[in-house]
Design a protein around this motif. Structure first.
Motif, PDB file in Angstrom:
ATOM      1  N   ARG A   1    -113.380 -10.914  -1.959  1.00  9.12           N
ATOM      2  CA  ARG A   1    -114.546 -11.333  -1.169  1.00  9.12           C
ATOM      3  C   ARG A   1    -114.263 -11.265   0.322  1.00  9.12           C
ATOM      4  O   ARG A   1    -115.170 -11.009   1.116  1.00  9.12           O
ATOM      5  N   ALA A   2    -113.012 -11.475   0.720  1.00 10.51           N
ATOM      6  CA  ALA A   2    -112.663 -11.414   2.149  1.00 10.51           C
ATOM      7  C   ALA A   2    -112.824 -10.002   2.687  1.00 10.51           C
ATOM      8  O   ALA A   2    -113.018  -9.806   3.894  1.00 10.51           O
ATOM      9  N   GLY A   3    -112.754  -8.986   1.811  1.00  9.30           N
ATOM     10  CA  GLY A   3    -112.943  -7.615   2.229  1.00  9.30           C
ATOM     11  C   GLY A   3    -111.718  -7.028   2.909  1.00  9.30           C
ATOM     12  O   GLY A   3    -110.731  -7.719   3.158  1.00  9.30           O
ATOM     13  N   PRO A   4    -111.792  -5.734   3.220  1.00  3.67           N
ATOM     14  CA  PRO A   4    -110.671  -5.073   3.899  1.00  3.67           C
ATOM     15  C   PRO A   4    -110.398  -5.698   5.259  1.00  3.67           C
ATOM     16  O   PRO A   4    -111.279  -6.320   5.860  1.00  3.67           O
ATOM     17  N   PRO A   5    -109.182  -5.535   5.773  1.00  5.01           N
ATOM     18  CA  PRO A   5    -108.789  -6.247   7.005  1.00  5.01           C
ATOM     19  C   PRO A   5    -109.557  -5.853   8.245  1.00  5.01           C
ATOM     20  O   PRO A   5    -109.567  -6.609   9.208  1.00  5.01           O
ATOM     21  N   ASP A   6    -110.210  -4.698   8.285  1.00  7.40           N
ATOM     22  CA  ASP A   6    -110.913  -4.301   9.507  1.00  7.40           C
ATOM     23  C   ASP A   6    -112.419  -4.415   9.366  1.00  7.40           C
ATOM     24  O   ASP A   6    -113.150  -3.889  10.199  1.00  7.40           O
ATOM     25  N   ARG A   7    -112.884  -5.062   8.306  1.00  8.82           N
ATOM     26  CA  ARG A   7    -114.340  -5.107   8.080  1.00  8.82           C
ATOM     27  C   ARG A   7    -114.841  -6.519   7.919  1.00  8.82           C
ATOM     28  O   ARG A   7    -114.083  -7.430   7.672  1.00  8.82           O
TER      29      ARG A   7
ATOM     30  N   ARG B   1    -110.352 -13.034  -6.730  1.00  5.22           N
ATOM     31  CA  ARG B   1    -111.734 -12.952  -6.240  1.00  5.22           C
ATOM     32  C   ARG B   1    -111.825 -13.339  -4.774  1.00  5.22           C
ATOM     33  O   ARG B   1    -112.594 -12.755  -4.010  1.00  5.22           O
ATOM     34  N   GLU B   2    -111.020 -14.316  -4.362  1.00  2.00           N
ATOM     35  CA  GLU B   2    -111.029 -14.734  -2.955  1.00  2.00           C
ATOM     36  C   GLU B   2    -110.572 -13.591  -2.057  1.00  2.00           C
ATOM     37  O   GLU B   2    -111.156 -13.347  -0.994  1.00  2.00           O
ATOM     38  N   ILE B   3    -109.516 -12.878  -2.475  1.00  2.00           N
ATOM     39  CA  ILE B   3    -109.029 -11.746  -1.695  1.00  2.00           C
ATOM     40  C   ILE B   3    -110.082 -10.649  -1.616  1.00  2.00           C
ATOM     41  O   ILE B   3    -110.329 -10.069  -0.557  1.00  2.00           O
TER      42      ILE B   3
END
Length: 274
Positions: free
Chosen positions: A268-274, A264-266
């Motif tokens: 929630r962080a979202g894609p690397p460019d967003r 869930r933490e990954i």
């Protein structure tokens, strides 16, 4: 570039209900795709329960509305090609045309795959031809080494036209895998052996696109080249921007089996460019 995550349908919270919740969270957090590994026994390990990915994908499709869904990868020789053709059509309809079918030979640790690698490759290639033909809704005549069909027909067709995209996995350095990639609609391949994987580079992506263009130019000579109207390369690791410039369409992150809180933490962080 689109961004995805890949899960194994294994362990606590990775059953159909739990994966549906994770897929909905991924969609809400801006990810573009969620893919499942396809195991009956996860990497040969009986310590954790593994769940059928197609049931899980159905639950995920019902819980989402825009995110792409699929497998990376399904070991096609473990299934009857007509069964896989019918199930993928049903899932494509359930998802509103969001399915991607990733395919490969299967994991050597899979206890349900007992054929030699050569036979598995033959079954994979033959099955893909059958599946593609059955997706047309027309009667299929096929006389092969492993499968025979005499006018068999599936009348339900995929939502996507001309077909559900087929991405090929396996070792990019294997010439047979590379030829298979170029015949279909995309690559979700790794590089090197599973025990000594190498990082795919932007140059690898460029060469793959160049080889695809060359294969298309030779298609008039009788070589079948995939005709789904596009060719997408999915990579992982490295710098997404450099891969996007090289022509990769997808950048993916594998989320290892483990605590749901970590997944869930990954997400929630979202894609690397967003």
């Amino acid at each position: 570039m689109r961004f995805s995550v890949t899960f194994g349908a294994v362990g606590a919270g990775r059953d159909p209900r739990g994966l549906a919740e994770l897929a909905r969270m991924a969609e809400d957090c801006g990810w573009d795709g969620v893919f499942l590994e396809d195991y009956l026994v996860y990497q040969g390990d009986l310590a954790e329960p593994a769940y059928d990915p197609w049931i899980c994908l159905a639950a995920m499709a019902s819980a989402t509305s825009t995110i792409r869904l699929g497998t990376t990868v399904t070991p096609v020789p473990r299934r009857h090609p007509w069964q896989l053709a019918a199930e993928t059509v049903a899932l494509d309809h359930l998802s509103g045309g969001r399915l991607i079918l990733g395919v490969g030979l299967g994991d050597p640790s899979d206890p349900f795959l007992t054929s030699s690698p050569r036979e598995l490759a033959e079954k994979l290639d033959e099955s893909l031809e059958i599946i593609d033909a059955l997706w047309t809704g027309e009667a299929v005549q096929h006389q092969g080494r492993h499968y025979r069909l005499d006018g068999a027909q599936l009348t339900a067709r995929p939502v996507q036209r001309p077909r559900i995209p087929i991405w090929v996995g396996g070792n990019l350095l294997n010439p047979a895998v590379r030829r298979r990639i170029l015949r279909w609609d995309g690559s979700c391949a790794y590089k090197g052996s599973t025990g000594a994987a190498e990082q795919i580079t932007p140059d690898d992506v460029r060469r793959l696109h160049a080889d695809r263009e060359a294969a298309l130019s030779r298609s008039g000579e009788g070589d079948r080249v995939g005709g789904a109207g596009g060719f997408e390369v999915k990579v992982s690791g490295g710098e997404p921007g450099a891969f996007a410039e090289a022509g990769a369409a997808w950048w993916g992150r594998w989320i290892a089996p483990g605590p749901l809180a970590d997944a869930r933490e990954i997400l929630r962080a979202g894609p690397p460019d967003r």
